[in-house]
Each structure stands twice: as structure tokens, then as C-alpha cells.
Design an enzyme around this catalytic site. Structure first.
Site, PDB file in Angstrom:
ATOM      1  N   CYS A  53     -21.792  15.693  50.265  1.00 43.68           N
ATOM      2  CA  CYS A  53     -20.934  15.482  51.440  1.00 43.68           C
ATOM      3  C   CYS A  53     -20.307  14.096  51.409  1.00 43.68           C
ATOM      4  O   CYS A  53     -21.009  13.082  51.391  1.00 43.68           O
ATOM      5  CB  CYS A  53     -21.752  15.659  52.717  1.00 43.68           C
ATOM      6  SG  CYS A  53     -20.838  15.256  54.220  1.00 43.68           S
ATOM      7  N   TYR A  84      -9.528  21.148  54.112  1.00 44.39           N
ATOM      8  CA  TYR A  84     -10.991  21.234  54.133  1.00 44.39           C
ATOM      9  C   TYR A  84     -11.433  22.683  54.289  1.00 44.39           C
ATOM     10  O   TYR A  84     -12.371  23.137  53.615  1.00 44.39           O
ATOM     11  CB  TYR A  84     -11.553  20.389  55.268  1.00 44.39           C
ATOM     12  CG  TYR A  84     -13.050  20.516  55.409  1.00 44.39           C
ATOM     13  CD1 TYR A  84     -13.897  20.012  54.436  1.00 44.39           C
ATOM     14  CD2 TYR A  84     -13.612  21.182  56.504  1.00 44.39           C
ATOM     15  CE1 TYR A  84     -15.276  20.147  54.544  1.00 44.39           C
ATOM     16  CE2 TYR A  84     -14.986  21.316  56.618  1.00 44.39           C
ATOM     17  CZ  TYR A  84     -15.815  20.803  55.638  1.00 44.39           C
ATOM     18  OH  TYR A  84     -17.168  20.947  55.753  1.00 44.39           O
ATOM     19  N   GLU A  96     -16.063  17.637  46.805  1.00 43.05           N
ATOM     20  CA  GLU A  96     -15.805  16.507  47.686  1.00 43.05           C
ATOM     21  C   GLU A  96     -16.094  15.223  46.922  1.00 43.05           C
ATOM     22  O   GLU A  96     -17.178  15.060  46.345  1.00 43.05           O
ATOM     23  CB  GLU A  96     -16.685  16.594  48.937  1.00 43.05           C
ATOM     24  CG  GLU A  96     -16.343  17.770  49.827  1.00 43.05           C
ATOM     25  CD  GLU A  96     -17.121  17.771  51.138  1.00 43.05           C
ATOM     26  OE1 GLU A  96     -17.766  16.752  51.448  1.00 43.05           O
ATOM     27  OE2 GLU A  96     -17.081  18.805  51.836  1.00 43.05           O
ATOM     28  N   ASP A 131     -26.830  21.190  51.565  1.00 42.46           N
ATOM     29  CA  ASP A 131     -25.416  21.529  51.413  1.00 42.46           C
ATOM     30  C   ASP A 131     -25.232  22.304  50.118  1.00 42.46           C
ATOM     31  O   ASP A 131     -25.436  21.761  49.027  1.00 42.46           O
ATOM     32  CB  ASP A 131     -24.566  20.257  51.388  1.00 42.46           C
ATOM     33  CG  ASP A 131     -24.626  19.502  52.700  1.00 42.46           C
ATOM     34  OD1 ASP A 131     -24.670  20.154  53.761  1.00 42.46           O
ATOM     35  OD2 ASP A 131     -24.620  18.251  52.673  1.00 42.46           O
ATOM     36  N   TYR A 136     -20.077  20.672  46.626  1.00 40.69           N
ATOM     37  CA  TYR A 136     -21.113  19.633  46.699  1.00 40.69           C
ATOM     38  C   TYR A 136     -21.683  19.296  45.322  1.00 40.69           C
ATOM     39  O   TYR A 136     -22.705  18.618  45.234  1.00 40.69           O
ATOM     40  CB  TYR A 136     -22.238  20.082  47.637  1.00 40.69           C
ATOM     41  CG  TYR A 136     -21.772  20.301  49.052  1.00 40.69           C
ATOM     42  CD1 TYR A 136     -21.234  19.256  49.791  1.00 40.69           C
ATOM     43  CD2 TYR A 136     -21.854  21.558  49.645  1.00 40.69           C
ATOM     44  CE1 TYR A 136     -20.791  19.454  51.091  1.00 40.69           C
ATOM     45  CE2 TYR A 136     -21.412  21.763  50.943  1.00 40.69           C
ATOM     46  CZ  TYR A 136     -20.886  20.711  51.660  1.00 40.69           C
ATOM     47  OH  TYR A 136     -20.450  20.895  52.943  1.00 40.69           O
ATOM     48  N   CYS A 199     -25.325  13.021  57.755  1.00 37.24           N
ATOM     49  CA  CYS A 199     -25.305  12.484  56.388  1.00 37.24           C
ATOM     50  C   CYS A 199     -26.474  13.086  55.632  1.00 37.24           C
ATOM     51  O   CYS A 199     -27.634  12.785  55.941  1.00 37.24           O
ATOM     52  CB  CYS A 199     -25.396  10.962  56.378  1.00 37.24           C
ATOM     53  SG  CYS A 199     -25.494  10.288  54.707  1.00 37.24           S
ATOM     54  N   CYS A 208     -32.228   3.766  38.122  1.00 43.71           N
ATOM     55  CA  CYS A 208     -31.357   3.935  36.965  1.00 43.71           C
ATOM     56  C   CYS A 208     -31.303   2.636  36.165  1.00 43.71           C
ATOM     57  O   CYS A 208     -30.939   1.602  36.716  1.00 43.71           O
ATOM     58  CB  CYS A 208     -29.947   4.326  37.419  1.00 43.71           C
ATOM     59  SG  CYS A 208     -28.807   4.605  36.043  1.00 43.71           S
TER      60      CYS A 208
END
Length: 216
Positions: A53, A84, A96, A131, A136, A199, A208
């Protein structure tokens, strides 16, 4: 944004036709006031990331030091200037994404890749958490050969870290960037306009080993 979308990408024959004219959107960023579509300062660079998202993703990047402006949009698909609602059908092929314009003297592309990998789960395929759907999917769309090499090297480095932690295989799409379409005005700076808004972005907890002073 908690609803299912298609998990299959469309073909040229099945994609929605779209439109010739761009969608109406904000002209300046809601937080910084900088122009979404430029002009951008000389020497600044651009990156494009899909992490689920785009509401939460955009906020992650506008808060990153050295980032000058961000915008929410659609990329990686077939339908020109999609809405959208059209992307929600899964028949545009887009994911997105957030476009990030940054000062490479302050934050490197490698630094941004580290932010990308650590702030979502790149092993989930056509979804991100709750999602679900092609829009996504995890993606890095590169603007030049150097970005492509750095993105691929960072994927390999992060995969090694994920494997050591017992996590799955990265499914992130890493491709040369195609057209980028700005999302509608209400999506731009959404979580600044709506601080209590949804969110669903969250990382794996695995560090990472690239960026922030570490070579890819």
C-alpha cells in the site's frame, strides 16, 4: 484498502484500455511543498519502489533524510493513466509504487535500497500482509543500468540474510522502469492528510547488509 484483488497479471488482450489524459493530482507535496512533477534540483536522482500500500510507503520515504519529494503512483502495468478503481480490478497490471526524488550527496541509492528491503516483506508474492493482489507486489523499477546492478546485488545480499534467518525466497520484481502514472490527489501524502489512516507496511526484522555506508 483491506480487500482482495486479482493475483494474476492481465495480458495485452485482457488489460483495461485506460485513457490518453493523465489523472488530476496534487501539484506540490502536502508535507514539503516541493513540486511533485518537477522541476527537480540539478543533480538530484529518482527511484521507484513498490512495497505494498503506497500510503505507508510514501511516508517512510518522505521521512528519509536526503529525500526531496515523493509521490504515490502506478507502474509496471499495461493500462495507460489508470484510476485507482481500475487498478483494484487487477486488470491494469500495475503495482502501487512511490517515486522518490533524492539528493545523492545526502542519501545514496544503496541507502534507499536498504530502506526498501527492511520496511516490507519481499517474500510474499502478490500480496503484502493483509493486502492481497497484484497491485501489492514488491517491485523495484530501475532508471538506469547502475540502479539495475545495485538493485540485483542488494537482492542477493538480502536473500542471504533472509535465508540465514530462516525466511523465504524474495519475489521482488526488478525491471527497467516503464511509464509512471501519478495517483489521484487524495492518495498523495495520504498519511499526512489523514494521520489516523490505514498503514499495513511492516518489515521482516531482518537487517539488510547493504547501504548506509556498506557497499552492495
Amino acid at each position: 484498502m483491506l480487500f482482495a484483488k486479482s493475483a494474476e497479471l492481465p495480458t495485452v488482450e485482457t488489460a483495461l484500455p485506460g485513457r490518453a489524459e493523465p489523472l488530476a493530482t496534487d501539484m506540490v507535496h502536502f508535507v514539503s511543498g516541493n513540486p511533485l512533477k518537477g522541476p527537480y534540483p540539478e543533480g538530484f536522482e529518482t527511484a521507484v519502489f513498490g512495497m505494498g500500500c503506497f500510503w505507508g510507503v510514501e511516508r517512510i520515504f518522505w521521512r528519509t533524510p536526503g529525500v526531496w519529494v515523493t509521490s504515490a503512483g502506478y507502474s509496471g502495468g499495461l493500462t495507460p493513466n489508470p484510476t485507482y478503481e481500475e487498478t483494484c480490478t487487477g486488470r491494469t497490471g500495475h503495482t502501487e509504487v512511490v517515486k522518490v526524488v533524492f539528493d545523492p550527496k545526502v542519501v545514496s541509492y544503496g541507502d534507499l535500497l536498504k530502506v526498501f528491503w527492511e520496511n516490507h516483506d519481499p517474500t510474499q508474492g502478490m500480496r503484502q500482509g493483509n493486502d492481497v493482489g497484484t497491485t501489492y507486489r514488491s517491485a523495484i523499477y530501475t532508471l538506469n543500468d547502475r540502479q539495475q546492478r545495485e538493485a540485483e546485488a542488494s537482492r542477493d545480499a538480502y536473500q542471504a540474510a533472509l535465508t540465514q534467518a530462516g525466511r523465504g525466497t524474495i519475489t521482488t520484481e526488478i525491471l527497467p522502469a516503464g511509464p509512471y502514472y501519478y495517483a489521484e490527489a487524495y492518495h498523495q501524502g495520504y498519511l499526512a492528510k489523514n494521520p489516523a489512516g490505514y498503514c499495513g507496511i511492516g518489515g521482516t526484522g531482518v537487517v539488510c547488509p547493504i547501504g548506509i555506508g556498506v557497499s552492495a
